[in-house]
Enzyme design. Sequence first.
Site, PDB file in Angstrom:
ATOM      1  N   CYS A 120      17.158  61.200  23.260  1.00 43.36           N
ATOM      2  CA  CYS A 120      17.206  61.892  21.958  1.00 43.36           C
ATOM      3  C   CYS A 120      16.338  63.145  21.950  1.00 43.36           C
ATOM      4  CB  CYS A 120      16.676  60.980  20.855  1.00 43.36           C
ATOM      5  SG  CYS A 120      17.618  59.482  20.598  1.00 43.36           S
ATOM      6  N   ASP A 157      23.507  56.588  21.716  1.00 41.06           N
ATOM      7  CA  ASP A 157      22.625  56.524  22.888  1.00 41.06           C
ATOM      8  C   ASP A 157      21.551  55.439  22.824  1.00 41.06           C
ATOM      9  OD1 ASP A 157      21.336  58.030  20.964  1.00 41.06           O
ATOM     10  OD2 ASP A 157      20.773  59.683  22.296  1.00 41.06           O
ATOM     11  N   HIS A 200      24.537  57.418  16.224  1.00 43.15           N
ATOM     12  CA  HIS A 200      24.194  57.835  17.579  1.00 43.15           C
ATOM     13  C   HIS A 200      24.495  56.714  18.579  1.00 43.15           C
ATOM     14  CE1 HIS A 200      21.233  60.768  15.476  1.00 43.15           C
ATOM     15  NE2 HIS A 200      22.507  61.086  15.287  1.00 43.15           N
ATOM     16  N   ASP A 214      20.615  65.569  18.865  1.00 39.04           N
ATOM     17  CA  ASP A 214      21.433  65.345  17.669  1.00 39.04           C
ATOM     18  C   ASP A 214      22.131  66.617  17.213  1.00 39.04           C
ATOM     19  OD1 ASP A 214      20.119  62.947  17.848  1.00 39.04           O
ATOM     20  OD2 ASP A 214      18.982  63.171  15.987  1.00 39.04           O
ATOM     21  N   ASP A 245      27.193  64.451  14.712  1.00 41.67           N
ATOM     22  CA  ASP A 245      25.964  64.698  15.459  1.00 41.67           C
ATOM     23  C   ASP A 245      26.329  64.591  16.940  1.00 41.67           C
ATOM     24  OD1 ASP A 245      24.546  64.779  13.077  1.00 41.67           O
ATOM     25  OD2 ASP A 245      23.118  63.205  13.637  1.00 41.67           O
TER      26      ASP A 245
HETATM   27  O1  DAV Z   1      19.233  51.770  16.952  1.00 46.04           O
HETATM   28  O2  DAV Z   1      21.019  52.764  17.528  1.00 46.04           O
HETATM   29  C1  DAV Z   1      19.523  55.155  17.656  1.00 46.04           C
HETATM   30  C2  DAV Z   1      19.005  56.437  17.115  1.00 46.04           C
HETATM   31  C3  DAV Z   1      19.056  57.504  18.101  1.00 46.04           C
HETATM   32  N1  DAV Z   1      18.808  58.787  17.479  1.00 46.04           N
HETATM   33  C4  DAV Z   1      19.892  52.771  17.070  1.00 46.04           C
HETATM   34  C5  DAV Z   1      19.310  54.091  16.650  1.00 46.04           C
END
Ligand code: DAV
Length: 368
Positions: free
Chosen positions: A353, A253, A251, A124, A202
Amino acid sequence: MTREGTALTALTPDNPESPVCSYTEWDLLEEVIVGIIDDAHFPPWHLSLPPVLPAGQRDVFRRQAGRPFPAKRVEAARRELDEFARILQAEGVRVVRPEPIPQDRPYGTPDWTSTGMYAAMPRDALLVVGDEIIECPMAWRSRYFESCAYRPLLKAYFKAGARWSAAPKPELKDELYDSTWTDPGDGQPARLVITEFEPTFDAADFMRFGRDIVAQRSNVTNDFGIEWLTRHLGDQYRMHVLEFDDSHPMHIDATIIPLAPGRLLVNPERVREVPKLFKGWDLLRAPVPVIPDAHPLYLTSKWINMNVLMLDEKRVVVERQDEPMIASMKAWGFEPIPCDFRNFNSFGGSFHCATLDIRRRGSLESYL
Ligand code: DAV
């Protein structure tokens, strides 16, 4: 495993000058930062939180604001992180770790005060593009000093030849946040809680495909931030901003993860049609997560199951209890390496992450 930041990596002919070099999510991984969960704290309550917290966690975060996360859960996550680091080492990857910084010590600017959260998710806070490592202008006040945990590493990489930069330090004044934000509800177009007051992003809202970088706007990444990064990276890279079916984006990912050239793991609820950019690619639908409802996920949806880490175009680290994911990866021709990580998942991330690839063997290519 070494915790200090001496960058001892054997330099490869691809880039003899820099210990930092990574263009994709799938080239052969040689060195990686694995986060730490030490001293993890709930952030102080702030209006930037509800747009991304799972609905059932909003009251928990309000009540626990500024307090440590439950010690037992932190300890269980720490054991999994250490095991993950050992597995990576056994696969031939050099692992380095950040230094703990106090997360309960108040800090501030002329406009606000806060305490910290953790240094568990290097993905991040820091973005590696080629031989450059960039400190991100994070939109959460509780993450303002997070990159300090990585400073010993950043200094060592710089001294060994990496490029090191930081985006303009954000002010994070009230003007950055939309105080009239209301929840659009699941299945509705996202309403983002941050404004265009100043650039914020991020690193985890960007996915690297060689010369092409795919970005999303989110509750922490605004157009201003994407524009800053695009201009900063210059003509060698092409930035593509995609929008997914995600009412609460933060995010990218747990939405898309490239596994190899031409092969993209996608969240079947958020990616309903093939984006034009990926014409000709195999879109592999992530299997439905099997994390039980009773397992606490403070900061993420269950789709964190698709947050895998590629060690090369075949080897992939997956959660040990996620049998559907292991079976799918095998069926698709990958080599899954299981690792217990469900307790770590509680803190909002999985293998992608929890890491930052410092060095992958490869050169700058076009794949899209
Ligand atoms: O459900 O997309 C992803 C969080 C990754 N840091 C989501 C949370």
